[in-house]
Design a protein around this motif. Structure first.
Motif, PDB file in Angstrom:
ATOM      1  N   GLN A  12      -4.373  -8.600   6.242  1.00  0.00           N
ATOM      2  CA  GLN A  12      -3.494  -8.881   5.114  1.00  0.00           C
ATOM      3  C   GLN A  12      -3.641 -10.348   4.700  1.00  0.00           C
ATOM      4  OE1 GLN A  12      -1.784  -7.057   3.206  1.00  0.00           O
ATOM      5  NE2 GLN A  12      -0.213  -8.326   2.241  1.00  0.00           N
ATOM      6  N   ILE A  13      -4.265 -10.576   3.549  1.00  0.00           N
ATOM      7  CA  ILE A  13      -4.412 -11.945   3.048  1.00  0.00           C
ATOM      8  C   ILE A  13      -3.837 -12.125   1.654  1.00  0.00           C
ATOM      9  CG2 ILE A  13      -6.441 -12.476   4.461  1.00  0.00           C
ATOM     10  CD1 ILE A  13      -8.123 -11.925   1.886  1.00  0.00           C
ATOM     11  N   THR A  14      -3.466 -11.028   1.011  1.00  0.00           N
ATOM     12  CA  THR A  14      -2.859 -11.111  -0.316  1.00  0.00           C
ATOM     13  C   THR A  14      -2.073  -9.840  -0.567  1.00  0.00           C
ATOM     14  OG1 THR A  14      -3.300 -11.593  -2.658  1.00  0.00           O
ATOM     15  CG2 THR A  14      -4.799 -10.055  -1.556  1.00  0.00           C
ATOM     16  N   ASN A  15      -1.152  -9.891  -1.506  1.00  0.00           N
ATOM     17  CA  ASN A  15      -0.346  -8.717  -1.858  1.00  0.00           C
ATOM     18  C   ASN A  15      -1.078  -7.918  -2.931  1.00  0.00           C
ATOM     19  OD1 ASN A  15       1.863  -9.356  -0.129  1.00  0.00           O
ATOM     20  ND2 ASN A  15       2.510 -10.918  -1.599  1.00  0.00           N
ATOM     21  N   ARG A  16      -1.551  -6.744  -2.553  1.00  0.00           N
ATOM     22  CA  ARG A  16      -2.309  -5.894  -3.474  1.00  0.00           C
ATOM     23  C   ARG A  16      -1.456  -4.705  -3.916  1.00  0.00           C
ATOM     24  NH1 ARG A  16      -6.427  -6.707   0.834  1.00  0.00           N
ATOM     25  NH2 ARG A  16      -8.093  -8.028   0.007  1.00  0.00           N
ATOM     26  N   PRO A  17      -1.626  -4.251  -5.163  1.00  0.00           N
ATOM     27  CA  PRO A  17      -0.940  -3.025  -5.593  1.00  0.00           C
ATOM     28  C   PRO A  17      -1.538  -1.811  -4.907  1.00  0.00           C
ATOM     29  CG  PRO A  17      -2.449  -3.772  -7.298  1.00  0.00           C
ATOM     30  CD  PRO A  17      -2.435  -4.844  -6.249  1.00  0.00           C
ATOM     31  N   ASN A  18      -0.811  -0.722  -4.895  1.00  0.00           N
ATOM     32  CA  ASN A  18      -1.249   0.498  -4.205  1.00  0.00           C
ATOM     33  C   ASN A  18      -2.222   1.305  -5.061  1.00  0.00           C
ATOM     34  OD1 ASN A  18       0.295  -0.140  -2.000  1.00  0.00           O
ATOM     35  ND2 ASN A  18       1.995   1.194  -2.574  1.00  0.00           N
ATOM     36  N   LEU A  19      -3.378   0.732  -5.291  1.00  0.00           N
ATOM     37  CA  LEU A  19      -4.434   1.455  -5.982  1.00  0.00           C
ATOM     38  C   LEU A  19      -5.777   0.990  -5.437  1.00  0.00           C
ATOM     39  CD1 LEU A  19      -5.731  -0.656  -8.313  1.00  0.00           C
ATOM     40  CD2 LEU A  19      -3.536  -0.158  -9.378  1.00  0.00           C
ATOM     41  N   VAL A  20      -6.752   1.878  -5.519  1.00  0.00           N
ATOM     42  CA  VAL A  20      -8.095   1.611  -5.024  1.00  0.00           C
ATOM     43  C   VAL A  20      -9.069   1.851  -6.169  1.00  0.00           C
ATOM     44  CG1 VAL A  20      -9.890   2.298  -3.384  1.00  0.00           C
ATOM     45  CG2 VAL A  20      -7.484   2.325  -2.680  1.00  0.00           C
ATOM     46  N   PHE A  21      -9.818   0.823  -6.539  1.00  0.00           N
ATOM     47  CA  PHE A  21     -10.774   1.001  -7.629  1.00  0.00           C
ATOM     48  C   PHE A  21     -12.047   1.652  -7.095  1.00  0.00           C
ATOM     49  CE2 PHE A  21      -8.263  -2.458  -9.652  1.00  0.00           C
ATOM     50  CZ  PHE A  21      -7.810  -1.700 -10.718  1.00  0.00           C
ATOM     51  N   THR A  22     -12.520   2.645  -7.847  1.00  0.00           N
ATOM     52  CA  THR A  22     -13.653   3.445  -7.396  1.00  0.00           C
ATOM     53  C   THR A  22     -14.865   3.350  -8.307  1.00  0.00           C
ATOM     54  OG1 THR A  22     -12.780   5.367  -8.597  1.00  0.00           O
ATOM     55  CG2 THR A  22     -12.135   5.114  -6.270  1.00  0.00           C
ATOM     56  N   GLU A  23     -14.681   2.839  -9.527  1.00  0.00           N
ATOM     57  CA  GLU A  23     -15.800   2.787 -10.470  1.00  0.00           C
ATOM     58  C   GLU A  23     -15.522   1.724 -11.516  1.00  0.00           C
ATOM     59  OE1 GLU A  23     -18.345   5.816 -13.420  1.00  0.00           O
ATOM     60  OE2 GLU A  23     -16.649   6.551 -12.235  1.00  0.00           O
ATOM     61  N   GLY A  24     -16.582   1.097 -12.008  1.00  0.00           N
ATOM     62  CA  GLY A  24     -16.450   0.107 -13.066  1.00  0.00           C
ATOM     63  C   GLY A  24     -17.626   0.171 -14.014  1.00  0.00           C
ATOM     64  N   ARG A  25     -17.370   0.046 -15.316  1.00  0.00           N
ATOM     65  CA  ARG A  25     -18.404  -0.013 -16.342  1.00  0.00           C
ATOM     66  C   ARG A  25     -17.960  -0.992 -17.422  1.00  0.00           C
ATOM     67  NH1 ARG A  25     -20.669   2.202 -12.964  1.00  0.00           N
ATOM     68  NH2 ARG A  25     -21.913   4.129 -12.940  1.00  0.00           N
ATOM     69  N   GLY A  26     -18.743  -2.038 -17.615  1.00  0.00           N
ATOM     70  CA  GLY A  26     -18.420  -2.983 -18.672  1.00  0.00           C
ATOM     71  C   GLY A  26     -17.075  -3.648 -18.463  1.00  0.00           C
ATOM     72  N   MET A  27     -16.190  -3.512 -19.430  1.00  0.00           N
ATOM     73  CA  MET A  27     -14.855  -4.104 -19.355  1.00  0.00           C
ATOM     74  C   MET A  27     -13.840  -3.182 -18.703  1.00  0.00           C
ATOM     75  SD  MET A  27     -14.359  -7.239 -20.432  1.00  0.00           S
ATOM     76  CE  MET A  27     -12.609  -7.217 -20.872  1.00  0.00           C
ATOM     77  N   TRP A  28     -14.283  -2.057 -18.124  1.00  0.00           N
ATOM     78  CA  TRP A  28     -13.351  -1.039 -17.659  1.00  0.00           C
ATOM     79  C   TRP A  28     -13.499  -0.753 -16.169  1.00  0.00           C
ATOM     80  CZ3 TRP A  28      -9.592   0.891 -20.787  1.00  0.00           C
ATOM     81  CH2 TRP A  28      -9.711   0.580 -22.142  1.00  0.00           C
ATOM     82  N   LEU A  29     -12.353  -0.558 -15.500  1.00  0.00           N
ATOM     83  CA  LEU A  29     -12.289  -0.110 -14.116  1.00  0.00           C
ATOM     84  C   LEU A  29     -11.556   1.223 -14.052  1.00  0.00           C
ATOM     85  CD1 LEU A  29     -11.356  -3.345 -12.111  1.00  0.00           C
ATOM     86  CD2 LEU A  29     -13.395  -1.944 -11.769  1.00  0.00           C
ATOM     87  N   THR A  30     -11.894   2.037 -13.052  1.00  0.00           N
ATOM     88  CA  THR A  30     -11.231   3.316 -12.828  1.00  0.00           C
ATOM     89  C   THR A  30     -10.716   3.356 -11.398  1.00  0.00           C
ATOM     90  OG1 THR A  30     -12.735   4.400 -14.383  1.00  0.00           O
ATOM     91  CG2 THR A  30     -11.471   5.828 -12.897  1.00  0.00           C
ATOM     92  N   ASP A  31      -9.457   3.805 -11.218  1.00  0.00           N
ATOM     93  CA  ASP A  31      -8.890   3.840  -9.870  1.00  0.00           C
ATOM     94  C   ASP A  31      -9.031   5.220  -9.235  1.00  0.00           C
ATOM     95  OD1 ASP A  31      -6.813   5.510 -10.739  1.00  0.00           O
ATOM     96  OD2 ASP A  31      -5.289   3.943 -10.719  1.00  0.00           O
ATOM     97  N   HIS A  32      -8.472   5.361  -8.018  1.00  0.00           N
ATOM     98  CA  HIS A  32      -8.641   6.584  -7.231  1.00  0.00           C
ATOM     99  C   HIS A  32      -7.969   7.796  -7.856  1.00  0.00           C
ATOM    100  CE1 HIS A  32      -4.787   4.890  -6.005  1.00  0.00           C
ATOM    101  NE2 HIS A  32      -4.444   6.068  -5.520  1.00  0.00           N
ATOM    102  N   ASN A  33      -7.072   7.570  -8.814  1.00  0.00           N
ATOM    103  CA  ASN A  33      -6.430   8.679  -9.522  1.00  0.00           C
ATOM    104  C   ASN A  33      -7.101   9.006 -10.843  1.00  0.00           C
ATOM    105  OD1 ASN A  33      -4.301   9.333  -7.690  1.00  0.00           O
ATOM    106  ND2 ASN A  33      -3.278   7.434  -8.304  1.00  0.00           N
ATOM    107  N   GLY A  34      -8.158   8.249 -11.187  1.00  0.00           N
ATOM    108  CA  GLY A  34      -8.853   8.475 -12.448  1.00  0.00           C
ATOM    109  C   GLY A  34      -8.288   7.673 -13.607  1.00  0.00           C
ATOM    110  N   LYS A  35      -7.268   6.855 -13.364  1.00  0.00           N
ATOM    111  CA  LYS A  35      -6.704   6.037 -14.429  1.00  0.00           C
ATOM    112  C   LYS A  35      -7.649   4.886 -14.736  1.00  0.00           C
ATOM    113  CE  LYS A  35      -2.732   3.113 -15.624  1.00  0.00           C
ATOM    114  NZ  LYS A  35      -1.389   2.625 -15.218  1.00  0.00           N
ATOM    115  N   ARG A  36      -7.791   4.571 -16.031  1.00  0.00           N
ATOM    116  CA  ARG A  36      -8.678   3.514 -16.466  1.00  0.00           C
ATOM    117  C   ARG A  36      -7.876   2.249 -16.809  1.00  0.00           C
ATOM    118  NH1 ARG A  36     -11.431   4.372 -21.171  1.00  0.00           N
ATOM    119  NH2 ARG A  36     -13.348   3.339 -20.492  1.00  0.00           N
TER     120      ARG A  36
END
Length: 400
Positions: free
Chosen positions: A13-37
């Motif tokens: 634990q070195i920083t406070n992170r939100p409860n999401l995991v990024f799984t993919e990125g393209r250009g200006m966009w990231l996608t999390d483990h639930n598919g939200k962009r």
């Protein structure tokens, strides 16, 4: 996949992170483990200068990874030679040392300056080792670079500090001159202070600083870990002032997302002897192949002009946002910009923007009264318009 299925407790634990995991990125966009962009205006803190997973980096990783990954820095490799030559051909420097992070590059700059000061003693015959740095500056998280930084509270966090870093005030040449002694060897600064809220050094100050350091036989070190590699609209931020420093450090954007940094110096400053500087992964061929691919893109005709033009567009849209919501203004250079909020609502904006539905917005608030924008250098105007509309909706909600 539910977030609870990830064993995040295995990570320190070195920083406070939100409860999401990024799984993919393209250009200006990231996608999390639930598919939200998410529209990403952090881009790894100005690291992904060409956005997430650009084809040129994907190709460089695959191509070089299939040829040679690590021959040891005891030997030459072609990609590191090629990238070093590209950097020196497009700057005022003659020599390059590659490392893995901005802090490591800055450590190298500190060591090189102190070695030079030992060889170029003061008139009284004293070793010169003190490096004047600046309040609110940021140079990394090693013990020496934290000591060189002027971030509040860092002087006691891992005390005792590494000595030899008196602090001046940015854009105040008299504050620099007052700190010069027989022990002073260099002045080190960010041409744009990033972590403190995107505060540019004025061209007149940079020119006066270069004149002062030459007059007093001091080195001038520019930390361009955040501001370099096209971020300001020039390839290197020192070029905004028309000066030539003695040492420059690069990081973040030079790797476009992979761990790569560099320290550059003029020939007469290159005083390291064998064994005095090194690193297991310095000049790694996979990383430097990526760096060369990134620099190829930045040097394409019209690319840097497009950064200037897009930066001017972002500035204009942020000023319109200020007029609409009664904010204090904006500042910055190129595509490193800050929005002055006038009140301590930055963290609240960051959280609400991230939680927007159906698409989130990723922002950074280095200070509670300010937002920092570090988009990919090839961000489109449509993506700027979309960000402005999303941020305006968040401001409307907070204002009620």
């Amino acid at each position: 996949m539910e977030f609870s299925q990830y064993d995040v407790n295995a990570l320190l634990q070195i920083t406070n992170r939100p409860n999401l995991v990024f799984t993919e990125g393209r250009g200006m966009w990231l996608t999390d483990h639930n598919g939200k962009r998410y529209l990403d205006y952090l881009q790894g803190w100005a690291v992904n200068c060409l956005g997430h997973s650009p084809q040129c980096i994907v190709d460089a990783l695959a191509s070089q990874g299939a040829k040679l990954i690590n021959p040891s820095p005891a030997f030459y490799n072609e990609p590191s030679i090629r990238l070093a030559s590209m950097l020196t051909a497009n700057s005022c420097f003659d020599r390059v040392f590659f490392a893995n992070s901005g802090a490591e590059a800055n450590e190298g700059a500190i060591k090189l300056a102190r070695k030079w000061g030992k060889l170029n003693k003061s008139a009284a015959g004293e070793n010169r080792y003190e490096i004047i740095t600046f309040n609110h500056g940021f140079h990394g998280r090693t013990l020496a670079t934290m000591s060189a930084s002027g971030k509040s509270g860092w002087d006691t966090m891992f005390a005792p500090q590494v000595p030899g870093f008196p602090k001046a005030e940015l854009n105040d040449i008299a504050s620099v001159e007052a700190l010069i002694t027989d022990r002073t060897v260099a002045v080190m600064l960010e041409p744009v202070q990033g972590e403190s809220g995107v505060i540019p050094a004025q061209p007149e100050f940079m020119q006066a600083l270069r004149a002062l350091t030459k007059q007093r036989n001091l080195l001038l070190i520019v930390d361009e870990v955040q501001a370099g590699m096209g971020r300001t609209g020039e390839l290197f931020a020192y070029q905004l002032s028309g000066i030539e420093p003695d040492i420059m450090t690069l990081g973040k954007g030079i790797g476009g997302g992979v761990p790569l940094s560099a320290m550059l110096c003029r020939e007469e400053i290159a005083v390291f002897e064998a064994g005095e500087q090194g690193g297991t992964y310095n000049g790694n061929p996979v990383m430097t192949a990526v760096g060369a691919a990134v620099l190829d893109e930045l040097l394409k005709p019209g690319f840097l002009q497009s950064v200037k033009d897009t930066g001017a567009y972002l500035r204009a849209e942020l000023l319109k946002l200020c007029d609409r919501h009664g904010l204090e203004g904006e500042r910055g250079e190129g595509l490193l910009r800050a929005l002055k909020l006038g009140r301590d609502i930055g963290p609240q904006i960051v959280e609400q923007a991230r939680n927007l539905e159906p698409v989130g917005l990723l922002l950074n608030s280095p200070r509670p009264d300010l937002l920092r924008f570090m988009p990919a250098l090839n961000v489109s105007r449509d993506e700027i318009d979309q960000m402005i509309a999303m941020l305006s909706a968040v401001l409307d909600k907070i204002g009620r």
